[in-house]
Structures are given as C-alpha cells and as structure tokens.
Scaffold this active site. Structure first.
Site, PDB file in Angstrom:
ATOM      1  N   HIS A 268      14.468  -0.130  -7.723  1.00 48.97           N
ATOM      2  CA  HIS A 268      13.215  -0.075  -8.495  1.00 48.97           C
ATOM      3  C   HIS A 268      13.353   0.767  -9.766  1.00 48.97           C
ATOM      4  O   HIS A 268      12.382   0.900 -10.519  1.00 48.97           O
ATOM      5  CB  HIS A 268      12.064   0.467  -7.638  1.00 48.97           C
ATOM      6  CG  HIS A 268      11.703  -0.418  -6.486  1.00 48.97           C
ATOM      7  ND1 HIS A 268      11.459  -1.772  -6.621  1.00 48.97           N
ATOM      8  CD2 HIS A 268      11.563  -0.158  -5.149  1.00 48.97           C
ATOM      9  CE1 HIS A 268      11.178  -2.292  -5.430  1.00 48.97           C
ATOM     10  NE2 HIS A 268      11.245  -1.343  -4.519  1.00 48.97           N
TER      11      HIS A 268
ATOM     12  N   ASP B  63      16.635  -6.916  -0.518  1.00 50.25           N
ATOM     13  CA  ASP B  63      15.603  -5.992  -0.050  1.00 50.25           C
ATOM     14  C   ASP B  63      14.278  -6.768   0.022  1.00 50.25           C
ATOM     15  O   ASP B  63      14.092  -7.758  -0.682  1.00 50.25           O
ATOM     16  CB  ASP B  63      15.486  -4.823  -1.046  1.00 50.25           C
ATOM     17  CG  ASP B  63      14.527  -3.732  -0.587  1.00 50.25           C
ATOM     18  OD1 ASP B  63      14.990  -2.762   0.027  1.00 50.25           O
ATOM     19  OD2 ASP B  63      13.304  -3.861  -0.854  1.00 50.25           O
TER      20      ASP B  63
ATOM     21  N   HIS C 102      11.520  -5.949  -1.137  1.00 49.81           N
ATOM     22  CA  HIS C 102      10.763  -5.817  -2.381  1.00 49.81           C
ATOM     23  C   HIS C 102      11.585  -6.308  -3.580  1.00 49.81           C
ATOM     24  O   HIS C 102      12.802  -6.159  -3.601  1.00 49.81           O
ATOM     25  CB  HIS C 102      10.385  -4.352  -2.616  1.00 49.81           C
ATOM     26  CG  HIS C 102       9.646  -3.723  -1.466  1.00 49.81           C
ATOM     27  ND1 HIS C 102      10.295  -3.003  -0.485  1.00 49.81           N
ATOM     28  CD2 HIS C 102       8.332  -3.726  -1.155  1.00 49.81           C
ATOM     29  CE1 HIS C 102       9.395  -2.571   0.403  1.00 49.81           C
ATOM     30  NE2 HIS C 102       8.199  -3.003   0.029  1.00 49.81           N
TER      31      HIS C 102
ATOM     32  N   ASP D  49      14.433  -3.881   5.184  1.00 51.37           N
ATOM     33  CA  ASP D  49      12.969  -3.883   5.346  1.00 51.37           C
ATOM     34  C   ASP D  49      12.426  -5.302   5.521  1.00 51.37           C
ATOM     35  O   ASP D  49      11.216  -5.511   5.589  1.00 51.37           O
ATOM     36  CB  ASP D  49      12.248  -3.112   4.225  1.00 51.37           C
ATOM     37  CG  ASP D  49      12.860  -3.276   2.853  1.00 51.37           C
ATOM     38  OD1 ASP D  49      13.784  -4.094   2.699  1.00 51.37           O
ATOM     39  OD2 ASP D  49      12.396  -2.590   1.918  1.00 51.37           O
TER      40      ASP D  49
HETATM   41  N1  Q9C Z   1       2.114   1.044   2.536  1.00 49.99           N
HETATM   42  C1  Q9C Z   1      12.355   0.233  -1.371  1.00 49.99           C
HETATM   43  O1  Q9C Z   1      12.330  -0.462  -0.379  1.00 49.99           O
HETATM   44  N2  Q9C Z   1       5.170   0.997  -1.242  1.00 49.99           N
HETATM   45  N3  Q9C Z   1      11.227   0.720  -1.925  1.00 49.99           N
HETATM   46  C2  Q9C Z   1       5.012   1.093   0.170  1.00 49.99           C
HETATM   47  C3  Q9C Z   1       3.483   1.079   2.099  1.00 49.99           C
HETATM   48  C4  Q9C Z   1       6.450   1.388  -1.786  1.00 49.99           C
HETATM   49  C5  Q9C Z   1       9.950   0.397  -1.377  1.00 49.99           C
HETATM   50  C6  Q9C Z   1       3.584   1.075   0.585  1.00 49.99           C
HETATM   51  C7  Q9C Z   1       7.529   0.400  -1.568  1.00 49.99           C
HETATM   52  C8  Q9C Z   1       8.819   0.842  -2.196  1.00 49.99           C
HETATM   53  C9  Q9C Z   1      13.638   0.638  -1.992  1.00 49.99           C
HETATM   54 ZN    ZN Z   2      12.252  -2.452  -0.123  1.00 44.90          ZN
END
Ligand code: Q9C
Ligand code: ZN
Length: 349
Positions: free
Chosen positions: A165, A199, A201, A288
């Site tokens: 990110h 990932d 995301h 994830d």
């Molecule tokens: N309710 C990576 O997986 N938002 N970053 C999460 C949960 C942040 C994830 C909200 C997600 C960032 C590297």
């Molecule tokens: Zn992620």
C-alpha cells in the site's frame, strides 16, 4: 530437476514495531499486523524440510529506498519515528492534506505533517517503526540480490511490516515502504519483471510505482474496491499509464469469492504474465484471502494455496515471494507451507 527447498530471508528487527490498537468507526479495534505473523511462519517452516531461513542482519542505505520513494517522505518517516520517546505510545494521523492549492504541505510541526504522506489512520508510528520498516525493505533487497547472484529459482522474503500500500510518496494500510517494489527494481538486472499481487487488498502502492514503467508488469487479484479497502484504486479499467499501456491488470472479485473462482482469475492473470514473458516474477503474497482471516471476506482453504503455488510454478519463471498481509496469525505457517509445497512440486528448471 526439482529443487525441494526455498531460500527464506527474514530479520528479527520487525519485532520492535508493535502497534496494539487502531481506531475504526469510533471504536478502538485490534491491530492485526502483529509480530506473531512472521514468528509463526518461521517456527512452522523450522519444523519442515522446506527451508533453512537466512537471518538478515544488515540494513540498506537510504539511497536504496529513494530509488523507489520520494526522499522527503522517507526523511520524514525516519524523523517522525525517531522523535518518539521510548516510553511513548504509537501516534496516528487525524488530519489529511487534501489536494487543494491551499494545502500547506510544508507545515513544519512533525506530527502535524503526518497527513501529508499518510492516506489513512492504519499506519501508526512508534519509536521502533523506522528500524522495523527499513529492516523489512532490507529483507526484500537482500533476497533479490541473492536471487540474482545465486540464480535461484525461488526465494521468500519474509517481510514485516508489509509494503504494497506504500507508493512513491504515500503510505498507509499497515505499509510504509514498498518491499516488493524494491525487490522488483533490483530484479530488472535480469530483464523485464512481472509482479502479481495476491493479497486480499489491491496493491495500490505497487501499481502507482510502476504505472509508467513498461519493463514492469503489475497484476492484482483482490476484493472489489467498490466495497473493499483501498476503495480509490484497483478497478479493472486501470491498465497502465501512456508509457506502459496494458502492463497493468486488475481483477476485482466479489465478497465471499471461493477458491475455485479465485483460481480461475489466477489462471487468467498468469496467461497475461506469460505473454509479457518476464525474466523473473515477484509474488506479493497475502494470506488474508484465507476463509478464516479476520479482515478478508474470501473463502480460500489451505489446499487452495498449494493450487496457487502449482499454478505459479507451472509458469517456469524464477519467483521471489514477498510477504504482504494475512492476519490469522496462528495459521500463517501452514498456509505458507502449502503455497511453497505447491510451487516446488511443479517447477522444472
Ligand atoms: N476492519 C494489508 O493487508 N483496513 N493491509 C482494515 C478492518 C486496512 C491491509 C479494516 C487494510 C489494510 C497489507
Ligand atoms: Zn491485505
């Protein structure tokens, strides 16, 4: 010939970056990006015959980082982290500089400037953050260097904190410096590089970094930004800048996507990688997408990771895995093992 081991790289310095909470929707929630994630993978791999992990004890110089990132952002990250006292808690931004001619991006107050580069509230900074972040980038960099010098067919950079990110001049979402981008940039010595981001995301940072670079392909499969973080990018119509048209592919998928659907999307993506004909492949790997992950919504099982590994191995392109997300910490070792076993089972030199 089948190589039965994978070269894993790690550092112990990730352990001094330990945020505990994050503020979401008016509530204090668990910060899922914890040291146990890497500890679990190392412990688990230690009980297999898959790897003899190499501990990285050096730190790369700032010059190596600023090949990818804006040096004002990097100096800022370092200065802010180092300004925090030993006994002080993690700090979080709450004011973000909007894109307006009246944004005073040069504000001098260190904490007040947090929102110049950080785009969300999920990348807290503490005293140990800088050292952990640079150790994570070092793990990726050393892995890429050895990958080149020893002509490895596979390596695994066990990075923490994650990086996808983080863009050239922004950071957020548990990420500060883009480890995969640092590795990919080194691997360009071998020829064109493909990065696939698995990932849950969208890898908004990696996409932005290579947006105008025709030598680096970027493809990502992720939760559709219409409902999922990071919301502002990851749509299918993002195909690359004018200098690198059609070297960027996004495959957004719906909530609750099954392993079967996921593997179909991966097959499509790998077809495009194959057409790009890269000399090496970087896989930004996030677990994830696992069904029991506390923040993802996909439905992948342990065995699906071995199928993912096999699909990647069948490409026959030397592959560097770079750790991104995955928050069911107690399962990460098993998921990693499954992925690696799948990959090593089919790769042929
Ligand atoms: N309710 C990576 O997986 N938002 N970053 C999460 C949960 C942040 C994830 C909200 C997600 C960032 C590297
Ligand atoms: Zn992620």
């Amino acid at each position: 010939m089948i190589e039965r081991k994978i070269q894993v790289f790690f550092s112990d310095l990730h352990k001094i970056h330990v945020p505990i909470t994050v503020f979401i929707n008016g509530r204090l929630e668990t910060y899922w990006e914890v040291p146990k994630r890497v500890i679990n993978i190392l412990e688990h791999l230690g009980n297999t015959n898959l790897s003899s992990p190499i501990k990285v004890e050096t730190l790369i110089s700032i010059d190596e980082i600023t090949k990818i990132h804006d040096n004002n952002m990097i100096n800022y990250l370092q200065a802010l982290s180092k300004s925090i006292m030993l006994d002080q808690e993690y700090i979080y931004p709450s004011v973000f500089a909007i894109k307006s001619p009246m944004s005073r991006l040069s504000a001098t107050h260190l904490e007040g400037r947090y929102g110049t580069y950080c785009f969300d509230t999920e990348a807290p900074i503490g005293r140990g953050t800088w050292t952990s972040v640079i150790s994570s980038a070092t793990v990726a960099s050393v892995a890429a260097s050895q990958f080149i010098s020893e002509q490895l067919i596979s390596a695994y950079a066990l990075c923490r904190p994650p990086g996808h990110h983080a863009g050239s001049s922004f950071f957020g979402g548990y990420c500060y410096i883009n480890n995969a981008a640092i590795a990919a940039n080194k691997l360009l010595d071998l020829g064109n590089v493909a990065i696939i981001d698995l990932d849950y995301h969208h890898g908004n940072g990696t996409q932005e970094i290579f947006w105008q670079n025709p030598k680096v392909f970027f493809g990502s499969i992720h939760g559709d930004p219409q409902f999922e973080y990071p919301y502002y990018s990851g749509y299918a119509d993002e195909v690359g800048g004018y200098k690198a048209y059609n070297t960027n592919i996004n495959i957004p998928l719906p909530r609750h996507t099954s392993g079967e659907k996921y593997l179909c999307a991966l097959a499509d993506l790998l077809q495009s990688v194959s057409e790009f004909n890269p000399a090496s492949l970087v896989v930004s790997i996030g677990f994830d997408t696992y069904y029991d992950d506390p923040i993802g919504s996909f439905q992948l099982t342990i065995d699906d990771y071995s199928r993912i590994g096999k699909s990647i191995g069948q490409l026959g392109v030397p592959t560097l895995f770079v750790q991104e997300g995955g928050y069911k910490a107690s399962m990460l070792g098993k998921l990693c093992e499954s992925l690696v076993r799948g990959y090593l089972a089919v790769y042929r030199v």
